[in-house]
Design a protein around this motif. Structure first.
Motif, mmCIF file in Angstrom:
data_model
loop_
_atom_site.group_PDB
_atom_site.id
_atom_site.type_symbol
_atom_site.label_atom_id
_atom_site.label_comp_id
_atom_site.label_asym_id
_atom_site.label_seq_id
_atom_site.Cartn_x
_atom_site.Cartn_y
_atom_site.Cartn_z
ATOM 1 N N GLY A 89 45.897 36.035 30.548
ATOM 2 C CA GLY A 89 44.604 36.345 29.953
ATOM 3 C C GLY A 89 44.372 35.559 28.677
ATOM 4 O O GLY A 89 45.057 34.573 28.394
ATOM 5 N N GLY A 90 43.402 35.974 27.902
ATOM 6 C CA GLY A 90 43.096 35.340 26.628
ATOM 7 C C GLY A 90 42.672 33.898 26.808
ATOM 8 O O GLY A 90 41.744 33.583 27.555
ATOM 9 N N ASP A 114 35.422 31.366 47.661
ATOM 10 C CA ASP A 114 34.209 30.919 46.987
ATOM 11 C C ASP A 114 34.327 31.153 45.485
ATOM 12 O O ASP A 114 35.048 32.047 45.029
ATOM 13 C CB ASP A 114 32.986 31.670 47.522
ATOM 14 C CG ASP A 114 32.654 31.272 48.949
ATOM 15 O OD1 ASP A 114 32.829 30.092 49.297
ATOM 16 O OD2 ASP A 114 32.217 32.158 49.718
ATOM 17 N N PHE A 115 33.554 30.385 44.722
ATOM 18 C CA PHE A 115 33.551 30.487 43.267
ATOM 19 C C PHE A 115 33.290 31.921 42.807
ATOM 20 O O PHE A 115 33.971 32.424 41.918
ATOM 21 C CB PHE A 115 32.502 29.532 42.677
ATOM 22 C CG PHE A 115 32.344 29.671 41.197
ATOM 23 C CD1 PHE A 115 33.264 29.103 40.325
ATOM 24 C CD2 PHE A 115 31.282 30.391 40.656
ATOM 25 C CE1 PHE A 115 33.129 29.243 38.951
ATOM 26 C CE2 PHE A 115 31.139 30.543 39.284
ATOM 27 C CZ PHE A 115 32.065 29.962 38.431
ATOM 28 N N ASP A 116 32.308 32.587 43.421
ATOM 29 C CA ASP A 116 31.970 33.956 43.009
ATOM 30 C C ASP A 116 33.144 34.907 43.193
ATOM 31 O O ASP A 116 33.349 35.815 42.379
ATOM 32 C CB ASP A 116 30.750 34.464 43.779
ATOM 33 C CG ASP A 116 29.475 33.721 43.397
ATOM 34 O OD1 ASP A 116 29.441 33.129 42.299
ATOM 35 O OD2 ASP A 116 28.528 33.724 44.202
ATOM 36 N N GLU A 117 33.921 34.708 44.259
ATOM 37 C CA GLU A 117 35.116 35.540 44.475
ATOM 38 C C GLU A 117 36.137 35.296 43.373
ATOM 39 O O GLU A 117 36.806 36.224 42.907
ATOM 40 C CB GLU A 117 35.763 35.208 45.820
ATOM 41 C CG GLU A 117 34.973 35.599 47.047
ATOM 42 C CD GLU A 117 35.698 35.141 48.310
ATOM 43 O OE1 GLU A 117 36.479 35.947 48.862
ATOM 44 O OE2 GLU A 117 35.487 33.982 48.721
ATOM 45 N N LEU A 118 36.283 34.048 42.950
ATOM 46 C CA LEU A 118 37.289 33.682 41.949
ATOM 47 C C LEU A 118 36.957 34.271 40.585
ATOM 48 O O LEU A 118 37.821 34.867 39.936
ATOM 49 C CB LEU A 118 37.409 32.159 41.849
ATOM 50 C CG LEU A 118 37.814 31.426 43.123
ATOM 51 C CD1 LEU A 118 37.703 29.921 42.929
ATOM 52 C CD2 LEU A 118 39.213 31.816 43.561
ATOM 53 N N VAL A 119 35.711 34.108 40.142
ATOM 54 C CA VAL A 119 35.361 34.589 38.796
ATOM 55 C C VAL A 119 35.239 36.105 38.752
ATOM 56 O O VAL A 119 35.290 36.688 37.668
ATOM 57 C CB VAL A 119 34.083 33.908 38.254
ATOM 58 C CG1 VAL A 119 34.330 32.421 38.037
ATOM 59 C CG2 VAL A 119 32.899 34.156 39.138
ATOM 60 N N ALA A 120 35.099 36.755 39.905
ATOM 61 C CA ALA A 120 35.039 38.218 39.939
ATOM 62 C C ALA A 120 36.425 38.851 39.834
ATOM 63 O O ALA A 120 36.544 40.041 39.538
ATOM 64 C CB ALA A 120 34.353 38.688 41.221
ATOM 65 N N ARG A 121 37.470 38.054 40.043
ATOM 66 C CA ARG A 121 38.831 38.578 39.956
ATOM 67 C C ARG A 121 39.186 38.891 38.503
ATOM 68 O O ARG A 121 38.668 38.263 37.587
ATOM 69 C CB ARG A 121 39.827 37.556 40.529
ATOM 70 C CG ARG A 121 39.655 37.342 42.023
ATOM 71 C CD ARG A 121 40.559 36.230 42.554
ATOM 72 N NE ARG A 121 41.942 36.431 42.222
ATOM 73 C CZ ARG A 121 42.794 37.229 42.890
ATOM 74 N NH1 ARG A 121 42.369 37.879 43.941
ATOM 75 N NH2 ARG A 121 44.038 37.361 42.503
ATOM 76 N N ASP A 122 40.089 39.841 38.293
ATOM 77 C CA ASP A 122 40.538 40.198 36.952
ATOM 78 C C ASP A 122 41.022 38.948 36.224
ATOM 79 O O ASP A 122 41.891 38.222 36.723
ATOM 80 C CB ASP A 122 41.656 41.245 37.045
ATOM 81 C CG ASP A 122 42.120 41.705 35.688
ATOM 82 O OD1 ASP A 122 41.262 41.915 34.800
ATOM 83 O OD2 ASP A 122 43.345 41.857 35.495
ATOM 84 N N LYS A 123 40.443 38.658 35.060
ATOM 85 C CA LYS A 123 40.795 37.502 34.229
ATOM 86 C C LYS A 123 40.569 36.174 34.960
ATOM 87 O O LYS A 123 41.187 35.169 34.613
ATOM 88 C CB LYS A 123 42.233 37.583 33.741
ATOM 89 C CG LYS A 123 42.533 38.798 32.907
ATOM 90 C CD LYS A 123 44.000 38.851 32.530
ATOM 91 C CE LYS A 123 44.334 40.201 31.941
ATOM 92 N NZ LYS A 123 45.759 40.473 31.966
ATOM 93 N N ALA A 124 39.718 36.166 35.988
ATOM 94 C CA ALA A 124 39.473 34.966 36.795
ATOM 95 C C ALA A 124 40.805 34.398 37.294
ATOM 96 O O ALA A 124 41.012 33.185 37.344
ATOM 97 C CB ALA A 124 38.685 33.917 36.020
#
Length: 198
Positions: free
Chosen positions: A27-28, A135-145
């Motif tokens: 994270g961070g 997909d990009f949307d799946e990736l950025v929706a994950r915890d801490k991307a």
């Protein structure tokens, strides 16, 4: 390090960077860099490798493939293709080292001639496929991307009958201990050198 490589690339420059697992999930600042990298670059492929290939034994490595792109308001990363060469694979440094032919399937599926014409081997009907797209949307929706993504069932955790033979396990332990001993020798030599210099 990944951020530094990105800044060195000219627009449309390509990179393949070896990175330990923590780069994919911490994270961070790690999350900030992943999000920025996916926005400013086309992060298109991730190869998950077994332990001990690029780092010390026990450290899992990945190769992140990305292309630098010109400034844009929308993210350049649209899809991330992941190949899992780690789960249920047993490589050792001495008795069963990774060979070039072990990468043949990845190279074929990577499709360097036209990577926009890729086909996944994973599907709900084929849950053992090692090549999967997100997909990009799946990736950025994950915890801490987080890009630390795995989907294959680890057979060694589910069934002790699938463990490697005892002699392979014993050799892996020997290889790990020898690698650790070599690291401690280097540390001891560095400490001794620092003491003499003081």
């Amino acid at each position: 390090f990944v951020q530094h490589i990105r800044t060195l690339l000219k627009p449309h420059g390509r990179a393949a960077v070896v990175a330990p697992d923590n780069v994919l999930f911490e994270g961070g600042a790690g999350e900030t860099i992943r999000r920025k990298l996916m926005h400013e670059c086309d992060v298109h492929t991730l190869l998950r490798l077994p332990t001990g290939l690029f780092y010390a034994q026990g450290v899992k490595a990945n190769v992140i493939f990305f292309d630098r792109k010109p400034a844009s308001e929308t993210p350049w990363t649209k899809k991330l293709w992941i190949y899992d060469l780690r789960t249920n694979q047993h490589f050792t440094l001495k008795t069963n080292p990774l060979k070039r032919e072990d990468l043949d399937e990845f190279v074929r599926l990577y499709n360097p001639v036209n990577r926009h014409d890729r086909r996944a081997t994973w599907s709900p009907e084929n849950p053992d496929g090692r090549w999967r797209v997100y997909d990009f949307d799946e990736l950025v929706a994950r915890d801490k991307a987080s890009l630390d993504i795995f989907w294959l069932k680890d057979e060694s955790l589910a069934d002790a009958d699938n463990l490697p033979p005892p002699e392979v396990i014993a050799q892996e332990i020997v290889d790990d201990l020898e690698a650790a001993l070599e690291q401690f020798r280097l540390i001891a030599a560095d400490l001794q050198g620092n003491m003499e210099a003081a």
